[in-house]
Write an enzyme that holds these catalytic residues in place. Structure first.
Site, PDB file in Angstrom:
ATOM      1  N   HIS A   1       0.829  -1.209   0.000  1.00  0.00           N
ATOM      2  CA  HIS A   1       0.000   0.000   0.000  1.00  0.00           C
ATOM      3  C   HIS A   1       0.856   1.249   0.000  1.00  0.00           C
ATOM      4  O   HIS A   1       0.621   2.191  -0.735  1.00  0.00           O
ATOM      5  CB  HIS A   1      -0.870   0.050   1.255  1.00  0.00           C
ATOM      6  CG  HIS A   1      -1.827  -1.076   1.324  1.00  0.00           C
ATOM      7  ND1 HIS A   1      -1.842  -1.977   2.335  1.00  0.00           N
ATOM      8  CD2 HIS A   1      -2.798  -1.434   0.472  1.00  0.00           C
ATOM      9  CE1 HIS A   1      -2.791  -2.850   2.115  1.00  0.00           C
ATOM     10  NE2 HIS A   1      -3.384  -2.551   0.990  1.00  0.00           N
TER      11      HIS A   1
ATOM     12  N   CYS B   1      -0.235   0.700 -21.026  1.00  0.00           N
ATOM     13  CA  CYS B   1      -0.417   1.414 -19.758  1.00  0.00           C
ATOM     14  C   CYS B   1       0.463   0.884 -18.637  1.00  0.00           C
ATOM     15  O   CYS B   1       0.287   1.250 -17.493  1.00  0.00           O
ATOM     16  CB  CYS B   1      -1.884   1.416 -19.346  1.00  0.00           C
ATOM     17  SG  CYS B   1      -2.521  -0.215 -18.973  1.00  0.00           S
TER      18      CYS B   1
HETATM   19  C1  PEP Z   1       0.168  -3.700 -15.711  1.00  0.00           C
HETATM   20  O1  PEP Z   1       0.119  -4.838 -15.283  1.00  0.00           O
HETATM   21  O2  PEP Z   1       1.030  -3.306 -16.536  1.00  0.00           O
HETATM   22  C2  PEP Z   1      -0.808  -2.696 -15.262  1.00  0.00           C
HETATM   23  C3  PEP Z   1      -0.885  -1.517 -15.836  1.00  0.00           C
HETATM   24  O3  PEP Z   1      -1.592  -3.016 -14.216  1.00  0.00           O
HETATM   25  P1  PEP Z   1      -1.071  -3.095 -12.718  1.00  0.00           P
HETATM   26  O4  PEP Z   1       0.311  -2.519 -12.659  1.00  0.00           O
HETATM   27  O5  PEP Z   1      -2.037  -2.309 -11.920  1.00  0.00           O
HETATM   28  O6  PEP Z   1      -1.107  -4.549 -12.459  1.00  0.00           O
END
Ligand code: PEP
Ligand code: MG
Length: 756
Positions: free
Chosen positions: A370, A683
């Site tokens: 967190h 992303c």
């Molecule tokens: C990822 O896995 O690249 C992503 C954007 O999601 P998270 O980092 O929240 O798992």
């Protein structure tokens, strides 16, 4: 209290005597000698000795009444050696009728302690650290009574404060005594949130001040303590009650928490400490110190987590005692505060004043914890896994958070500070440069428009959206709201957050990702089953489809918040096309539900899948026609492609996303999307790193969503980049035969004069 026949019995009068005798000043040694003499007299002991811990970990005899004076500053016990070492190790009193018979007893002829059998030693605890040991001894074999043990513990607690506060020993006389570390130190840890900061240490769990230690009215103090405990229990029961029926998961974790709160042992220890004359706050500190000293040594991570629960309970109890039961009040901070903690629980960081909190150092945690997530979201430099941190730093120490290299400098030397200031100045310059680019559209030199979006997850992120110049939110991690809350957010709370997000975006697109829980994102109040392989376990869309009530409630909240605007929603960790099909059907059902009730349906509905599971890369022909868009979560995609846990620092760096296999996978996705005309974005974290983003653009990606700090540097790169030349160069690297093409990419970027 046991009757001893002495008029000055009881810690209060004893402490007054010690203080009075100290007030006159005089040589340090004489003052210490006086202190042990008074204690020996009051405890009817023939011996009273004070040991303090040196920087080496050795315990040195600093003063004695009854043992040979020539042993003072001569007798030293190595770490863990002898009975005093045992007390340091356990953090608990040791009460022995016949000490020489104890297996840990270490005989030191120079002390002349042969004739003494009865032994009572207690730790000098300060902020969870044992800084010394106070011992009384008697010739006759006997076990000291409980109230004598209590008295000596209180005396030790106050002595610890007096020693640390310089009342007993001048700073100069401390030399390398381990009371307050004073030498410059550098600790190596792991970077949780990037950046640099210099400031003063603020201990998250600060020890109480000495003047609050003793209560004036024991009975009234006990009533105050019991009232606070009762209020705490009610609060936790209420938290639990709020969870019934929403989801069928077991509540083991919160149950354990509740169990602690109701535990007779905890309660008893607190009451006993108050009955011995401590204030309720001091009692909490003492019980906490004892727990830390014992459980803190446990290697078992489960036990250590439970300790964290207990810490949390202690903090809550302190808040009830101070009257800020809801913890709503922001904690006071000096300017340039660097927060020091063992670990931080949900919402802890948010309780501090963001304007003054410049950095965070943690003894434990992980980047995926967190604290790591919130620190990154707030752009507060954070370094974790700093072993021994809390033992090495005191409240108010100057400290540097170097979250570029993953290090902490405690009490840094002047040259280290000036080097840091130079680096901070460079950072400021670059920041100013990025700020100037904020309103410049991101076109490559050969005219390709690149859309730069921001990743977000908390309401606090939204303040930064306009500052970055991002063109929308490409990934809104809805689970963050759940992770920083103390109980499952209800429908209204979810709707309210989504509305705020859409309003802050002010017409720019926002892509909400449905709950991505499980794996490394665990809710203290929800998930309980321990899985052997959480990253491959029951998480993300898998949990959502198995608990459709939870997922549908969220979709309903999203539709409600949209209020007739566009809704873009995507699902995390889709591994099969069937999962996506089922999830999409749930969206349709919820839209139909809203329409049936005459509520506004989204003006446009875009439903997408995250590409994170490698299997999907080989089934894009089936998936893409069902989706309105896809977004590549490279953090997860890479961890699964390379079978390397992204949260485990021992393996997280073993592979390079700038490698032929990773780039070929990314190219395959881009090609498939181009062929079907499916909008695609990236992303994961790599989209926010200029060199990686350069490669993504070369591969054909033109929508990148990244942490807010990445937008400026990536835009600068885009503006300097000729995409066609980059494409030719990067495609030739896909045939590479080594595990990484990073240096080749760097060479290429430099050759093309790209600002990376
Ligand atoms: C990822 O896995 O690249 C992503 C954007 O999601 P998270 O980092 O929240 O798992
Ligand atoms: Mg992911």
């Amino acid at each position: 209290m046991a009757a001893t026949g002495l008029p000055m019995r009881g810690p209060r009068s004893l402490l007054r005597q010690i203080r009075e005798s100290m007030a006159g000043g005089g040589p340090v040694q004489a003052r210490l000698d006086m202190a042990v003499r008074i204690i020996a007299q009051s405890m009817v002991a023939e011996v009273c000795s004070l040991y303090l811990r040196r920087g080496t970990g050795d315990l040195e005899l600093f003063a004695t009444q009854g043992l040979s004076p020539s042993a003072v500053h001569v007798t030293r016990m190595g770490p863990g050696e002898g009975l005093v070492g045992e007390i340091v190790r356990s953090g608990r009193p040791l009460n022995l009728p016949d000490a020489p018979n104890h297996p840990a007893f270490s005989y030191r002829p120079e002390t002349g302690e042969d004739p003494y059998h009865a032994f009572l030693g207690v730790p000098l605890l300060r902020g969870g650290r044992t800084i010394g040991v106070l011992v009384v001894q008697n010739r006759t074999e006997r076990t000291y009574a409980d109230d004598e043990v209590e008295d000596l513990q209180i005396i030790a607690m106050v002595l610890a404060e007096m020693v640390a506060g310089g009342e007993l020993l001048a700073q100069g006389a401390l030399k390398d005594v381990e009371i307050a570390p004073y030498k410059p130190e550098r600790l190596k840890g792991v970077r949780f949130a990037e950046g640099l900061a210099y400031g003063v240490a603020v201990l998250h769990e600060a020890p109480v001040a000495p003047e609050q230690l003793l209560s004036d009215d024991v009975a009234a103090e006990e009533v105050r303590l019991q009232a606070a405990i009762a209020a705490l229990r009610t609060q936790i029961d209420h938290m639990m009650d709020g969870q019934h029926g929403l989801v069928g998961a077991s509540f083991e974790v919160l149950e354990t928490y509740r169990m602690f709160a109701h535990s007779g042992g905890w309660n008893r220890s607190l009451v006993e400490a108050v009955r011995s004359g401590l204030t309720a706050e001091a009692a909490v500190e003492r019980v906490r110190s004892e727990h830390r000293a014992t459980v803190g040594q446990a290697r078992d991570p489960y036990l250590r987590e439970r300790l964290h629960d207990l810490e949390d309970l202690n903090d809550r109890l302190l808040r009830h005692l101070s009257g800020e039961a809801d913890g709503a009040a922001r904690r006071e901070l000096p300017d340039n505060a660097i927060l020091i903690a063992r670990n931080l629980g949900p919402a802890d960081i948010l309780e501090y004043d963001r304007g003054r909190l410049k950095g965070i150092l943690l003894e434990e945690g992980s980047a995926a914890s967190h604290a790591g997530i919130v620190a990154r979201a707030l752009e507060i430099p954070c370094v974790g896994r700093l072993s021994g941190l809390r033992d090495r730093v005191s409240q108010g120490d100057p400290v540097i958070v170097d979250a570029e290299t993953g290090e902490a400098y405690l009490r840094p030397r002047a040259d280290v500070i000036s080097a840091l200031e130079a680096r901070l100045a460079v950072r400021d310059q670059r920041k100013a440069e990025f700020a100037r680019l904020r309103d410049t559209p991101a076109f490559t030199r050969d005219g390709a428009k690149i859309t730069l979006l921001m990743n977000a997850g908390l309401a606090v992120d939204l303040d930064i959206l306009q500052e970055t110049g991002a063109e929308g939110i490409g990934l809104f991690r809805t689970e963050f709201q759940f992770m920083v809350a103390e109980e499952l957010p209800r429908f209204n709370a979810q709707t309210a957050l989504y509305e705020r997000v859409l309003e802050a975006a002010n017409g720019q697109p926002v892509t909400f990702r449905t709950l991505d829980l499980g794996g490394d994102k665990i809710l203290p109040y929800l998930e309980a089953e321990r899985e052997d392989n959480p990253a491959l376990g029951w998480r993300a869309i898998r949990m959502g489809l198995d608990r459709p009530a939870l997922l549908r409630l969220q979709l309903r909240a999203l539709i409600a918040a949209t209020r007739g605007r566009e809704l873009r929603v995507m699902f995390p960790l889709v591994a099969t096309v069937d999962e996506f099909r089922t999830a999409r059907a749930l969206v349709d059902q919820e839209v139909a539900w809203a329409e049936r009730r005459g509520r506004p349906a989204p003006s446009t509905l875009r439903v997408g899948a995250m590409i994170e599971a490698p299997a999907l890369v080989w089934h894009l022909d089936a998936l893409l026609p069902m989706t309105d868009f896809v977004s590549i979560g490279t953090n997860d995609l890479m961890q699964y492609l390379f079978a390397a846990d992204r949260g485990n620092p021992r393996v997280a760096d073993r592979y390079d996303p700038l490698s032929p296999p990773a780039l070929r996978a990314l190219k395959a996705i881009q090609d498939a999307c181009a062929e079907t005309g499916t909008p695609v974005s990236v992303c994961g974290e790599m989209a926010g790193k200029p060199l990686e983003a350069f490669v993504l653009i070369a591969l054909g990606y033109d929508h990148l969503s990244m942490p807010p700090g990445g937008v400026g540097p990536v835009k600068r790169m885009v503006l300097s980049c000729d995409r066609e030349a980059a494409r030719r160069g990067v495609l030739s690297l896909l045939k590479g035969v080594s595990g990484s093409v990073r240096s080749e990419v760097e060479t290429l970027a430099r050759k093309l004069s790209v600002a990376i």
